[in-house]
Design an enzyme around this catalytic site. Structure first.
Site, PDB file in Angstrom:
ATOM      1  N   LYS A 289       0.819  -1.232   0.000  1.00  0.00           N
ATOM      2  CA  LYS A 289       0.000   0.000   0.000  1.00  0.00           C
ATOM      3  C   LYS A 289       0.846   1.272   0.000  1.00  0.00           C
ATOM      4  O   LYS A 289       0.392   2.306  -0.466  1.00  0.00           O
ATOM      5  CB  LYS A 289      -0.944  -0.002   1.206  1.00  0.00           C
ATOM      6  CG  LYS A 289      -2.063  -1.006   1.061  1.00  0.00           C
ATOM      7  CD  LYS A 289      -3.081  -0.897   2.160  1.00  0.00           C
ATOM      8  CE  LYS A 289      -4.146  -1.954   1.959  1.00  0.00           C
ATOM      9  NZ  LYS A 289      -5.189  -1.925   2.959  1.00  0.00           N
ATOM     10  N   ASP A 326     -10.229   2.526   1.821  1.00  0.00           N
ATOM     11  CA  ASP A 326     -10.278   1.891   3.144  1.00  0.00           C
ATOM     12  C   ASP A 326     -10.991   2.793   4.155  1.00  0.00           C
ATOM     13  O   ASP A 326     -11.694   2.320   5.043  1.00  0.00           O
ATOM     14  CB  ASP A 326      -8.861   1.610   3.670  1.00  0.00           C
ATOM     15  CG  ASP A 326      -8.248   0.382   2.990  1.00  0.00           C
ATOM     16  OD1 ASP A 326      -9.017  -0.470   2.508  1.00  0.00           O
ATOM     17  OD2 ASP A 326      -7.012   0.284   2.945  1.00  0.00           O
TER      18      ASP A 326
END
Ligand code: ATR
Length: 482
Positions: A289, A326
């Site tokens: 990420k 997210d």
């Protein structure tokens, strides 16, 4: 369009026939080497009973098969089997029996020339495949992919073969092992003749996928040159549930698109694969990420504030842009569980963990006005994260100890609990008034969640978050938010 070829792995012909009738592949491979010795002798009768064309194979142990007998025995067995009406016979590159070649020609059985390598994609691949084309009607190469660079070699080779041989001979080319998996799913996009698969739970070769998964989840048989490719990168990533979210969503919009896992060893090498396949978008999971950020030309404010990117969109395999769903995915289920009049603002919140997942969660909670304390096993990581978001921090073992304030919300962001037994804060006693949010989604109930339920808390697991972030991601993939 490619064909889904089921590798038959049972010892008895009747059982293999049963597998064919249950699975209904486009064609199938009968493995003489896997049949019991008495059944091997009866193989010639198999094709007429089969509803689909059959490839005859007797795989040597050096090529991942079970045949351990001598060459002449194998030749005799194949000659006997070729009395039957097989559509193809698979003969290795170095199998130079003139008898077998002549018999196949007499019977109208086409020869697939094959080459296997369980260690790597061989050097001078093109020359080797060309050589095989001279001695067969079709060419097959199956090579272990040790990483994304090997996968790229497979895709490049498939594309150059199609250019060079538009009218045939046909090619079967696949990458074995986890890194090779995309080549099995994308065979149709690459214009390859077939892709091999197994019956459910019976992996016949490293990385085989079941026919049901290939057909129903990935629609591998329907993919073609223009199908759009989406995916998820991570390591490990094959356990990801995201293909189950995105593929049905593409189907419901009747989009010619597929979403598949790409196990990644090296992000730079993956971006070359992404450029080659003109990947339209992909999800990013642990541990990439942060690493993907250096390949992005543009980042959303959420990526900049959390330092993490979980969604990448590209235009024809370039101009990569990063997003983070997210945060939205985390907040949506949480706001749904709040009682009337309750808000996140000023909610006393304990965040357990200070890794990448905690970064997104802590950022989202601070932005929502929560009063956050980050608890972590390694206090210096808690401190660094807390300083970044201007909130409090404390060592993990102090969570719930006397003298510390009680919390309205406890969020668990570590991987502790994934194996079903561990609890990151066994000494913490729930009062029953807190909301517990454990972002682990497998298992659906962690030991910590179990304790919180028992104490009467409102409890959220990671599955609603996964779904909500996936939905937000799909909006990006399908172009709704661009
Ligand atoms: P992720 O991106 O999933 O958050 P990460 O960046 O590796 O992964 O962070 C893992 C987090 O889980 C860290 O906060 C880690 O604590 P440390 O910083 O002390 O390593 C935490 N963690 C992992 N296993 C743990 C365990 N058994 N008990 C408590 N915390 C744990």
């Amino acid at each position: 369009m490619t064909r889904l070829c089921l590798t038959l792995t049972k010892k008895r012909l009747a059982e293999n026939l049963q597998d064919l009738q249950t699975n209904k592949p486009d064609l199938a491979e009968l493995r003489l080497d896997l049949l019991s010795p008495d059944e091997q002798k009866k193989a010639a009768a198999f094709p007429v009973q089969s509803p689909v064309p059959i490839i005859l194979t007797c795989r040597l142990s050096r090529d991942g098969g079970a045949w351990k007998g001598c060459r002449t025995e194998r030749e005799a067995l194949l000659l006997e089997a070729l009395e039957g009406n097989f559509a193809y016979v698979d003969l290795e590159k170095d199998e130079d029996s003139a008898l077998l070649a002549a018999k196949a020609a007499r019977q109208g059985t086409k020869i697939i020339r094959s080459l296997h390598n369980f260690n790597a994609v061989p050097a001078n691949l093109e020359a080797r495949l060309e050589e095989m084309a001279l001695a067969g009607n079709m060419v097959k190469g199956a090579f272990m992919c040790r990483g994304c660079s090997d996968l790229l070699k497979i895709f490049e080779q498939a594309a150059s073969w199609k250019k060079k041989h538009p009218l045939g001979p046909e090619l079967i080319l696949l990458g074995m092992g986890p890194f090779g998996l995309p080549s099995r799913i994308l065979a149709g996009k690459m214009g390859l003749y077939l892709t091999f698969c197994s019956c459910e739970g019976e992996e016949a070769a490293p990385g085989h996928i079941s026919l049901g998964t290939l057909r129903n989840l990935y629609r591998a048989g329907e993919l073609g040159k223009n199908s759009q490719v989406f995916g998820i990168i991570g390591n490990p990533v094959l356990h990801s549930r995201s293909p189950e979210i995105h593929n049905p969503a593409f189907r419901s919009l009747q989009m010619d698109a597929v979403y598949l896992p790409f196990p990644v060893d090296d992000v730079k090498a993956f971006f070359k694969v992404a450029e080659f396949l003109k990947i339209r978008g992909f999800s990013v999971t642990v541990p990439f990420k942060e690493k993907v950020r250096s390949f992005l030309v543009k980042e959303s404010p959420e990526v900049q504030s959390t330092g993490a990117c979980n969604t990448v969109l590209g235009k024809a395999g370039a101009s990569w842009q990063g997003f983070n769903t997210d945060i939205q995915g985390f907040l949506e289920p949480l706001t749904r569980i709040l009682k009337a009049g309750e808000t996140l603002k000023d909610m006393k919140t304990a965040v357990i963990g200070a890794g990448g997942a905690s970064r997104a969660v802590t950022g989202a909670l601070v932005q929502s006005g929560c009063s956050v304390t980050v608890f972590n096993r390694s206090p210096q990581r808690a401190q660094a994260l807390a300083e970044h978001f201007s909130c409090s921090w404390a060592p993990l073992e102090t969570l719930g100890t006397s003298g510390k304030k009680s919390f309205d919300l406890v969020v668990q962001t570590t991987s502790c609990g994934m194996k079903g037994k561990e609890d990151p804060v066994p000494a913490y006693q729930f009062s029953g008034r807190e909301i517990l949010y454990d972002i682990i989604y497998s298992p659906p109930e962690t030991p910590l969640m179990h304790r919180a339920f028992a104490a009467g808390c409102r409890v959220l697991g990671g599955l609603p978050m996964l779904k909500a972030q996936g939905q937000a991601q799909f909006q990006l993939f399908a172009g709704k938010n661009k």
